[in-house]
Enzyme design. Structure first.
Site, PDB file in Angstrom:
ATOM      1  N   ASN A   1       0.820  -1.228   0.000  1.00 36.01           N
ATOM      2  CA  ASN A   1       0.000   0.000   0.000  1.00 36.01           C
ATOM      3  C   ASN A   1       0.848   1.269   0.000  1.00 36.01           C
ATOM      4  O   ASN A   1       0.750   2.121   0.868  1.00 36.01           O
ATOM      5  CB  ASN A   1      -0.999   0.000   1.167  1.00 36.01           C
ATOM      6  CG  ASN A   1      -0.339  -0.033   2.531  1.00 36.01           C
ATOM      7  OD1 ASN A   1       0.834  -0.388   2.650  1.00 36.01           O
ATOM      8  ND2 ASN A   1      -1.078   0.338   3.556  1.00 36.01           N
TER       9      ASN A   1
ATOM     10  N   ASP B   1       3.261  -5.867  11.730  1.00 43.46           N
ATOM     11  CA  ASP B   1       2.377  -4.844  11.151  1.00 43.46           C
ATOM     12  C   ASP B   1       2.922  -3.447  11.477  1.00 43.46           C
ATOM     13  O   ASP B   1       2.165  -2.525  11.802  1.00 43.46           O
ATOM     14  CB  ASP B   1       0.933  -5.000  11.645  1.00 43.46           C
ATOM     15  CG  ASP B   1      -0.053  -4.176  10.813  1.00 43.46           C
ATOM     16  OD1 ASP B   1       0.358  -3.595   9.786  1.00 43.46           O
ATOM     17  OD2 ASP B   1      -1.233  -4.104  11.206  1.00 43.46           O
TER      18      ASP B   1
HETATM   19 ZN    ZN Z   1      -3.620  -5.114   7.572  1.00 37.13          ZN
END
Ligand code: ZN
Length: 420
Positions: A90, A303
């Protein structure tokens, strides 16, 4: 020149053993007792482990360099003991085509301090409308799988097509499971007592497990490799357990924050406690730990998601989701799970080294003939996480001022030894 890591507590063949490790050039040349070399590093009382592997980081480059860069975020990973990481797609432009991947390869060559890989997006611009060219993107060695992380793939038909492509290309779908049909506008923390008492819109468990269960069944039918990102709910753990029992090539990861904190720990509605999926209930946390113990959840990923101070200074319902995590992941898990006897050290090390390597097919282990990618850690050294000792460009972590044990003393990348 040969270097011997002498007398360390070496994580070797799934056990911690008092051993010496000899490195010849880039490679581990011997593992045994009473080895000698031209250069000796005394590792007495230090943990010597394969370097950590993070299947889930957001490097923010290209496109969001005000949050973090390849240079800053791989540096913080290095200080966290990581030798291999996989970046999410992303970025801006989105990591969805040949040109963007080629550009990323050049950026990594220039600025990365560890082995850095990426996922390709599953759908163009993460929009869920059109698949990327799986074959073309998968041809790059730097691409380790396909993920629309940051967004869930809403359409079952689209996910089915993606899984078929992943299978045809011998790759893996790495899924951020989030059913937007379950989400209300402005949802920012777990649905529960804390969200209700503070008048905040909550995020229910179904928003995660709806898609996790949908995908597990789909991948069973299709027979592709499938990995669930940042599992946060007990229902997802239970689902994954059932499908793994059937011997299917499915796996999942947990993040340190979901293993240590619940929504009850959110202090003063500080946006540094806001991430997606959110901090859940104690029941969910316990289920995740149980999942790690019984081999349902085989990876611990971070993350790692840097954001600028300005972005995180907004109120919790407006600030972006995400926290940093790669510098302190091991220390936090070691201090708040291993030292509290909730998980054993070997399980944690497996979940941070060999297991994630297996998920993406990395040739990485503590073994003779393998590349020497190693972290040497002092488990007895205590430190406090402060803004000043964070290497990430961002400081958005709920663990500021938290005390931890386990400081990385040496980082070894393809035999290149660096004292930190
Ligand atoms: Zn995610």
């Amino acid at each position: 020149m040969k270097t011997v890591l002498k007398n360390g507590n070496v994580f070797y063949q799934n056990k911690i053993q008092k051993l010496d490790v000899e490195i010849d050039g880039e490679t581990i040349s011997r593992i045994g007792k009473e080895l000698d070399g031209d250069n000796v590093i005394d590792c007495t009382d230090l943990l010597v482990t394969p370097g950590f592997v993070d299947l889930h980081v957001h490097l923010r480059e290209p496109g969001f360099e005000h949050k973090g860069t390849i240079k800053t975020e791989t540096l913080s990973a290095k200080y966290g003991g990581y030798t291999h990481i996989v970046a999410m797609a992303n970025t801006n432009p989105c990591m969805d085509d040949k040109e963007t991947i080629e550009d990323f390869i050049q950026r990594v060559k220039k600025d990365s301090s560890i082995h850095t890989y990426t996922y390709s997006a599953i759908t163009k611009d993460l929009k869920g409308q059109e698949l990327v060219n799986f074959k073309e993107n998968n041809a790059f060695d730097i691409v380790q799988g396909f993920s629309d992380d940051g967004k869930g793939v809403q359409s079952k038909e689209m996910m089915e097509k993606a899984m078929k492509e992943a299978k045809a290309n011998k790759s893996i779908i790495v899924a951020h499971c989030e059913d937007e049909g379950e989400l209300e506008k402005g949802a920012c923390i777990n649905l529960g007592r804390v969200s209700k008492e503070n008048g905040l819109v909550g995020i229910n468990n179904a928003s995660e497990y709806n898609h996790a269960l949908r995908d597990l069944q789909l991948s069973k039918e299709i027979g592709n490799r499938y990995h669930i990102c940042h599992i946060s709910t007990k229902e997802t753990v239970a689902g994954l357990r059932e499908y793994r029992k059937q011997g299917l090539p499915v796996s999942g990861e947990a993040c340190p924050h979901h293993l240590i904190l619940t929504d009850e720990n959110i202090k003063n509605l500080n946006p540094n406690y806001k991430m997606n999926p959110p901090l859940r209930s104690k029941e969910d946390l316990d289920a995740l730990i149980e999942g790690l113990k019984d081999g349902t959840v085989t990876c611990i990923s971070t993350d790692h998601a840097p954001h600028s101070d300005e972005e995180k200074l907004k109120p919790i319902d407006q600030a972006p989701f995400g926290i940093i995590g790669n510098q302190h992941a091991f220390s936090l898990v070691y201090t708040y799970l291993v030292k509290k006897n909730l998980l054993d050290l070997e399980t944690v090390l497996k979940c941070m080294t060999i297991n994630p390597s297996q998920v993406i097919g990395l040739d990485h282990d503590m073994a003779v003939g393998k590349k020497a990618n190693i972290a040497i850690i002092d488990l007895n050294e205590e430190y406090t996480i402060t803004r000043d000792n964070i290497y990430s460009k961002a400081k958005n972590t709920p663990f500021l001022d938290t005390k931890c044990f386990g400081l990385v003393k040496y980082h070894i990348l393809d035999g290149k030894i660096e004292k930190l």
